[in-house]
Design a protein around this motif. Structure first.
Motif, PDB file in Angstrom:
ATOM      1  N   PRO A 260      58.748  41.068  29.362  1.00  0.00           N
ATOM      2  CA  PRO A 260      58.143  41.800  30.510  1.00  0.00           C
ATOM      3  C   PRO A 260      56.767  41.412  31.147  1.00  0.00           C
ATOM      4  O   PRO A 260      55.947  41.313  30.470  1.00  0.00           O
ATOM      5  CB  PRO A 260      57.902  43.203  29.735  1.00  0.00           C
ATOM      6  CG  PRO A 260      58.828  43.023  28.718  1.00  0.00           C
ATOM      7  CD  PRO A 260      59.048  41.865  28.122  1.00  0.00           C
ATOM      8  N   CYS A 261      56.938  41.656  32.393  1.00  0.00           N
ATOM      9  CA  CYS A 261      55.800  40.918  33.305  1.00  0.00           C
ATOM     10  C   CYS A 261      54.610  41.753  33.007  1.00  0.00           C
ATOM     11  O   CYS A 261      54.549  42.890  32.709  1.00  0.00           O
ATOM     12  CB  CYS A 261      56.095  40.818  34.566  1.00  0.00           C
ATOM     13  SG  CYS A 261      56.387  42.237  35.609  1.00  0.00           S
ATOM     14  N   ARG A 262      53.515  41.104  33.292  1.00  0.00           N
ATOM     15  CA  ARG A 262      52.184  41.753  33.008  1.00  0.00           C
ATOM     16  C   ARG A 262      51.057  41.667  34.303  1.00  0.00           C
ATOM     17  O   ARG A 262      50.130  40.534  34.361  1.00  0.00           O
ATOM     18  CB  ARG A 262      51.334  41.079  31.859  1.00  0.00           C
ATOM     19  CG  ARG A 262      52.213  41.261  30.622  1.00  0.00           C
ATOM     20  CD  ARG A 262      51.394  40.872  29.276  1.00  0.00           C
ATOM     21  NE  ARG A 262      50.168  41.455  28.936  1.00  0.00           N
ATOM     22  CZ  ARG A 262      49.671  41.158  27.793  1.00  0.00           C
ATOM     23  NH1 ARG A 262      50.057  40.482  26.931  1.00  0.00           N
ATOM     24  NH2 ARG A 262      48.375  41.931  27.700  1.00  0.00           N
ATOM     25  N   PRO A 263      51.232  42.254  35.152  1.00  0.00           N
ATOM     26  CA  PRO A 263      50.428  42.101  36.775  1.00  0.00           C
ATOM     27  C   PRO A 263      49.295  42.249  36.400  1.00  0.00           C
ATOM     28  O   PRO A 263      48.405  43.296  35.689  1.00  0.00           O
ATOM     29  CB  PRO A 263      51.072  43.367  37.480  1.00  0.00           C
ATOM     30  CG  PRO A 263      52.338  43.787  37.154  1.00  0.00           C
ATOM     31  CD  PRO A 263      52.263  43.312  35.375  1.00  0.00           C
ATOM     32  N   PHE A 264      48.545  41.122  37.217  1.00  0.00           N
ATOM     33  CA  PHE A 264      46.967  41.179  36.983  1.00  0.00           C
ATOM     34  C   PHE A 264      46.391  40.835  35.588  1.00  0.00           C
ATOM     35  O   PHE A 264      45.130  40.660  35.861  1.00  0.00           O
ATOM     36  CB  PHE A 264      46.414  42.027  37.709  1.00  0.00           C
ATOM     37  CG  PHE A 264      46.812  42.549  39.145  1.00  0.00           C
ATOM     38  CD1 PHE A 264      46.263  41.602  40.269  1.00  0.00           C
ATOM     39  CD2 PHE A 264      47.875  43.428  39.422  1.00  0.00           C
ATOM     40  CE1 PHE A 264      46.831  42.011  41.555  1.00  0.00           C
ATOM     41  CE2 PHE A 264      48.179  43.387  40.908  1.00  0.00           C
ATOM     42  CZ  PHE A 264      47.691  42.661  41.736  1.00  0.00           C
ATOM     43  N   ASP A 265      47.190  40.821  34.768  1.00  0.00           N
ATOM     44  CA  ASP A 265      46.336  40.607  33.239  1.00  0.00           C
ATOM     45  C   ASP A 265      46.249  39.255  33.005  1.00  0.00           C
ATOM     46  O   ASP A 265      46.876  38.156  33.453  1.00  0.00           O
ATOM     47  CB  ASP A 265      47.798  41.131  32.547  1.00  0.00           C
ATOM     48  CG  ASP A 265      47.087  41.168  30.980  1.00  0.00           C
ATOM     49  OD1 ASP A 265      46.207  42.212  30.672  1.00  0.00           O
ATOM     50  OD2 ASP A 265      47.265  40.297  30.212  1.00  0.00           O
ATOM     51  N   MET A 266      45.449  39.173  32.088  1.00  0.00           N
ATOM     52  CA  MET A 266      44.916  37.707  31.700  1.00  0.00           C
ATOM     53  C   MET A 266      45.978  36.825  31.070  1.00  0.00           C
ATOM     54  O   MET A 266      45.931  35.637  31.419  1.00  0.00           O
ATOM     55  CB  MET A 266      43.549  37.977  30.682  1.00  0.00           C
ATOM     56  CG  MET A 266      43.161  36.824  30.326  1.00  0.00           C
ATOM     57  SD  MET A 266      41.849  35.797  31.413  1.00  0.00           S
ATOM     58  CE  MET A 266      40.617  36.761  31.239  1.00  0.00           C
ATOM     59  N   GLU A 267      46.881  37.641  30.282  1.00  0.00           N
ATOM     60  CA  GLU A 267      47.966  37.012  29.735  1.00  0.00           C
ATOM     61  C   GLU A 267      49.188  36.834  30.728  1.00  0.00           C
ATOM     62  O   GLU A 267      50.445  36.511  30.074  1.00  0.00           O
ATOM     63  CB  GLU A 267      47.971  37.535  28.392  1.00  0.00           C
ATOM     64  CG  GLU A 267      46.895  37.639  27.272  1.00  0.00           C
ATOM     65  CD  GLU A 267      46.513  36.040  27.070  1.00  0.00           C
ATOM     66  OE1 GLU A 267      47.591  35.345  26.967  1.00  0.00           O
ATOM     67  OE2 GLU A 267      45.476  36.197  26.775  1.00  0.00           O
TER      68      GLU A 267
ATOM     69  N   LYS B 237      55.880  46.477  39.115  1.00  0.00           N
ATOM     70  CA  LYS B 237      56.763  45.401  38.860  1.00  0.00           C
ATOM     71  C   LYS B 237      57.079  45.505  37.102  1.00  0.00           C
ATOM     72  O   LYS B 237      57.894  44.949  36.572  1.00  0.00           O
ATOM     73  CB  LYS B 237      56.041  43.956  38.898  1.00  0.00           C
ATOM     74  CG  LYS B 237      55.935  43.587  40.561  1.00  0.00           C
ATOM     75  CD  LYS B 237      57.313  43.929  41.249  1.00  0.00           C
ATOM     76  CE  LYS B 237      56.792  43.411  42.601  1.00  0.00           C
ATOM     77  NZ  LYS B 237      56.055  44.316  43.661  1.00  0.00           N
ATOM     78  N   GLY B 238      56.010  46.086  36.363  1.00  0.00           N
ATOM     79  CA  GLY B 238      56.326  46.104  34.794  1.00  0.00           C
ATOM     80  C   GLY B 238      57.364  47.436  34.676  1.00  0.00           C
ATOM     81  O   GLY B 238      57.784  47.187  33.264  1.00  0.00           O
TER      82      GLY B 238
END
Length: 581
Positions: A197-204, A307-308
């Motif tokens: 699962p995607c992680r918008p704007f996240d460091m990872e 998006k998550g």
């Protein structure tokens, strides 16, 4: 003013807007991991309708079907179900010629090229739009907004413009996307997807997920035609190109920055509840959006991404995410960005990690896509009156180029072209009249056709063989056809048809988006104005005129490069380009 009088979201999380809002407010995600789906070489993390949900939609469409028309495809069923649910909330007569239908999608039924080897014209987006319009009993010529990932917002902006220009009283705007091997393999080839699962704007963050959905809004000049008094209206919308690259965003967020400043120009930032960003969780998109928001002076406004919960629903995204944001604000709520933990973009933007309260009544929806496209939309429930805009264009055609059946003319004068079996027509035109842009040889045929037609047009404007950029900030490129990117779609489908010899080409996939031709023209001439691509079931000059003149309501547009272009399988080429001032 254009009012939003009804809406619907149809997704794996629910059949209504209310069901979808309840799910995301509770933190529920539709993303799941599918190993070996469509024989993909890697697991796919996506938000997909279940077979049971697809069958339920098909049954509903069969129940409403009349006459001997072919049964709707899965894509068409999604759109029809969503549209019917939205229309049930409004007192709008869909059969009136004063009601427009705008369908937003990136690839529509293109999956049939892989799954059913359907190479007939019935899978074309314009055909689907005509079929949906016929089932609904509509009288107007339907329009497909096919502008890559910004298609949904582009469709909303067009709907508002058509109403404000007086061309229509109401507009049914539906975005839909049905996934399959065609789309999934393309994003796989771009190395843009995450297996988790995607992680918008996240460091990872490691990439995006894909999703299926259909979403509809009904727009009207009259707020009383809705059965519920929501009070939401479209204040301003803007589409801009960043004139940078056909598949990578501008590092300084130029196009997105220009759309944000256009829609927020007369608005106090303190009155905006949230900026709903595209937030795909790809490295470059999220960074670009952060830069654009900061440059526009809007970094104090909370930013979120959906998006998550749903993945990237492509042609449905702009509409679905606008509806969700409106209805959340109705509940004094900003939905948190699922899977976000630590900011991994530059700038000081405020990512809403968790649900938070708000008493504000305005929102900005921003989005970007391939072809250098960017769009933003300001929507308000407060008493925000859109500035009165009138087109500054007279509608005068200043130059005209026609390419068809081996014949080329500029302003009515034929050109001598030495084309033969060894040197096709477009290559012959390029060598004889252009010759200084080797990227021409990397383009697909549709883009080559649009490129050489625009070059001849702009040479006629400048009076020599090296057109100089004119009014690059304020010139729009608005193009039309009926066949989308048909010829390139067939070529791409062949690269993924053999599972034992699976080699999806990223460069070929990008050109399956027909709006890329407008992006190529913008990049060549550094045009930062609007670039849009619309598909019609058949050429309709009056509908094209309505769209072009409605687009001229954008106060920044002072001239438009526009025209019809088709490059169909078998080598049939048609380009009819004009400059309108």
């Amino acid at each position: 003013m254009t009012y939003i009088i009804a809406d619907n979201i149809l997704s794996p999380l629910g059949e209504t807007t209310e069901q979808n809002l309840s799910a995301v407010a509770a933190g529920v995600s539709a993303l799941k991991t599918y190993p070996k789906l469509w024989d993909m070489p890697e697991p796919l993390c996506a938000s997909l309708f279940t077979p049971q949900q697809h069958e339920h939609m098909a049954q509903e469409c069969r129940h409403h079907r009349t006459g001997g028309a072919a049964a709707p495809t899965a894509f068409e069923s999604m759109a029809l179900c969503s549209i019917r649910r939205a229309l049930a909330q409004a007192t709008v007569n869909a059969s009136s010629p004063r009601v427009a239908l705008i369908l937003s999608t990136t690839k529509g039924n293109a999956g049939r090229l892989c799954e059913q080897h359907d190479e007939t014209q019935t899978w074309l987006p314009g055909h689907s739009a005509a079929k949906i319009a016929a089932i609904l009993g509509m009288a107007s010529t339907p329009i497909v907004a096919c502008n890559a990932c910004i298609s949904g917002v582009s469709a909303l902006i067009l709907g508002a413009r058509l109403i404000e220009s007086g061309a229509y009283d109401h507009a049914i705007v539906c975005g839909a996307e049905c996934l399959g091997l065609f789309i999934a393999s393309g994003f796989y080839s771009l190395k843009a997807m995450s297996a988790t699962p995607c992680r918008p704007f996240d460091m990872e963050r490691t990439g995006m997920n894909l999703g299926e959905a259909a979403a509809t809004v009904v727009l009207s000049k009259d707020p009383q035609t809705g059965l519920s008094d929501g009070g939401w209206h479209i204040v301003q919308g803007a589409v801009r190109n960043d004139a940078c690259h056909i598949s990578a965003p501008s590092k300084n967020g130029e196009g997105a920055y220009r759309t944000l400043t256009a829609v927020a120009e007369d608005v106090c930032a303190d009155d905006i509840a949230v900026i709903n960003a595209h937030g795909t969780a790809t490295l470059f998109n999220d960074q670009m959006e952060s830069v654009a928001i900061t440059r526009a002076g809007l970094s104090a406004i909370p930013v979120n991404s959906y998006k998550g919960y749903f993945g990237h629903t492509l042609g449905a995204a702009g509409i679905m995410e606008t509806i969700l944001t409106m209805r959340a604000i109705d509940h004094h709520l900003i939905i948190g960005t699922k899977n976000f933990e630590e900011r991994g973009v530059s700038g000081n933007i405020r990512i809403a990690a968790d649900n938070q309260p708000t008493d504000k009544q305005q929102l900005i929806k921003m989005i970007s896509g391939f072809g250098g496209n960017n769009a933003s939309l300001l929507v308000s429930k407060a008493k925000a009156v859109r500035p009165s805009h009138h087109s500054t264009l007279s509608g005068k055609v200043t130059h005209h180029v026609i390419i068809t059946h081996g014949q080329v003319s500029v302003d009515g004068q034929p050109l001598s072209i030495a084309a033969d079996a060894d040197t096709p027509l477009l290559t012959a035109i390029y060598k004889r009249y252009i010759g200084d842009y080797p990227k021409f040889y990397k383009m697909d045929t549709l883009s080559q056709l649009g490129f050489v037609a625009s070059e001849l047009l702009l040479q006629a404007e400048s009076g020599d063989d090296r057109p100089s950029p004119k009014d690059t900030d304020h010139r729009a490129v608005i193009l039309f056809n009926r066949s989308s990117s048909w010829a390139t779609d067939l070529k791409y489908a062949k690269t993924i048809g053999d599972r034992d010899n699976f080699f999806p080409s990223p460069s070929l996939f990008v050109y399956t988006l027909p709006n890329i031709v407008a992006g190529e023209i913008a990049i060549r001439h550094h045009y930062y104005g609007e670039t849009s691509f619309f598909i019609l079931p058949e050429r309709d000059d009056e509908q094209m005129r309505r769209i072009v003149m409605a687009s001229a309501l954008d106060p920044s547009t002072t001239s438009i490069v526009t025209g019809w272009l088709d490059a169909e399988p078998g080598g049939s080429l048609t380009a009819d380009f004009k400059i309108i001032e």
